[in-house]
Motif scaffolding. Structure first.
Motif, PDB file in Angstrom:
ATOM      1  N   ASP A   1       0.474  -1.102   0.269  1.00 25.92           N
ATOM      2  CA  ASP A   1      -0.324   0.270  -0.558  1.00 25.92           C
ATOM      3  C   ASP A   1       0.801   1.568   0.240  1.00 25.92           C
ATOM      4  O   ASP A   1       0.137   2.253  -0.518  1.00 25.92           O
ATOM      5  CB  ASP A   1      -1.080   0.077   1.076  1.00 25.92           C
TER       6      ASP A   1
ATOM      7  N   GLY B   1       2.256   1.603  -3.782  1.00 22.80           N
ATOM      8  CA  GLY B   1       1.379   1.874  -4.595  1.00 22.80           C
ATOM      9  C   GLY B   1       1.236   1.289  -6.147  1.00 22.80           C
ATOM     10  O   GLY B   1       2.196   0.055  -5.990  1.00 22.80           O
ATOM     11  N   ASP B   2       1.675   1.731  -6.873  1.00 24.58           N
ATOM     12  CA  ASP B   2       1.669   1.418  -7.816  1.00 24.58           C
ATOM     13  C   ASP B   2       3.227   2.442  -9.148  1.00 24.58           C
ATOM     14  O   ASP B   2       2.858   2.670 -10.172  1.00 24.58           O
ATOM     15  CB  ASP B   2       0.108   2.490  -9.638  1.00 24.58           C
ATOM     16  N   GLU B   3       3.338   2.990  -8.017  1.00 24.51           N
ATOM     17  CA  GLU B   3       4.840   3.403  -8.679  1.00 24.51           C
ATOM     18  C   GLU B   3       6.135   2.253  -8.593  1.00 24.51           C
ATOM     19  O   GLU B   3       5.469   0.984  -7.403  1.00 24.51           O
ATOM     20  CB  GLU B   3       5.307   4.066  -7.627  1.00 24.51           C
TER      21      GLU B   3
END
Length: 303
Positions: free
Chosen positions: A120, A123-125
């Motif tokens: 979490d 994230g999307d990195e």
């Protein structure tokens, strides 16, 4: 796959450090000092040098001292100021508010599980992973992660640090099956976790530095236990090979395995010898020790 910048780093620091008992009974192994700075600070500074902004620490029970280390030391700082003492030594030990995240790994289920615990926060990195007990020293301004981030800027995807070691030692590491090489970069065709020496695909290992795409979290979420009954990061990375770009970056520098007693002692000596305030005394000590060792009989029958 877009080449988003590497802004976050994950530091798995939940391990018990049993090879350094009894010291690690009460002191996290990541806070063991090399000369006068703890291992974790060397890793954080390596990440800073590479342009990374947010530090994510995956901790465990008994590791609260790591969080305290990167906080304000009110009593120490106040006392030093009252005595007119220099506070330069504390520089770099206070992380910017909001740039340090601490996550608890409740069970010691392996490196892959520790990384998944940070999903979490990541994230999307894409993100970096640094294992603090691997102390990597490059030239000033060219630390290991800096070299990897520069390579990432050229090829993107996933990268691992690659280090060449004697073949008989590969049994203790994740090993790279290398493909085409171009300078410091090599294609990664496969990865094997702790293979038998006669089954290792090469003598290039992964010494605890990675740049990974966020897709690794989905793989880890579904992955079963591997070598040692743990969720292995190597197995998850291997599952991405062929689906995403994957390279190894040969590190131009020196590595100290501070998870072992010998490597830890070597790191202390090597870094002390690089310091103007310590090198002469250390050289004299080592010379005297080696000279005396040659003079002292090892067998009482020789006396």
């Amino acid at each position: 796959m877009s080449n988003k910048p590497i802004r976050k780093a994950v530091f798995p620091v939940a391990g018990l450090g049993t090879r350094f008992l009894p010291a690690t009974k009460s002191v996290p192994k990541e806070l063991l000092p090399v000369v006068d700075r703890p291992l974790i600070q060397y890793a954080v500074e390596e990440a800073w040098e590479a342009g990374i902004e947010t530090m994510i620490f995956v901790t465990g029970r008994g590791k609260g001292a790591i969080e305290d280390y990167f906080d304000v030391a009110f009593e120490c700082e106040t006392f030093q100021r009252l005595r007119g003492k220099d506070l330069t030594a504390l520089e770099g030990t206070l992380l910017e508010p909001g740039k340090a995240i601490f996550i608890r790994q409740q069970e010691p289920l392996g490196l892959g599980h520790a990384i998944w615990c940070a999903r979490d926060a990541v994230g999307d990195e894409p993100f970096a992973v640094l294992l603090p007990d691997e102390l990597m020293k490059g030239a000033p301004g060219q630390g290991c992660m800096r070299q990897m981030v520069e390579a990432y800027g050229r090829v993107g995807g996933n990268l691992v640090c690659a280090l060449e070691i004697p073949m008989e030692q590969t049994v203790s590491y994740g090993v790279i099956d290398p493909g085409k090489r171009e300078g410091a970069l090599m294609e990664v065709k496969g990865l094997v976790e702790k293979p038998a020496a006669d089954a290792a695909p090469s003598n290039f290992i992964m010494p605890g530095r990675y740049i990974l795409q966020p897709d690794i979290m989905e793989v880890l979420a579904m992955q079963g236990r591997g070598s040692g009954g743990e969720i292995q990061l190597t197995d998850a990375m291997a599952a991405l090979i062929g689906k995403q770009s994957f390279h190894g970056v040969t590190f131009n520098g020196r590595r100290f395995d501070c998870g072992s007693k010998v490597g830890y002692i070597e790191a202390n000596l090597a870094l002390a010898l690089q310091r103007d305030d310590l090198s002469q005394s250390i050289r004299e000590f080592l010379f005297n020790e080696l000279t005396e060792e040659q003079l002292v009989p090892t067998d009482r029958n020789d006396v």
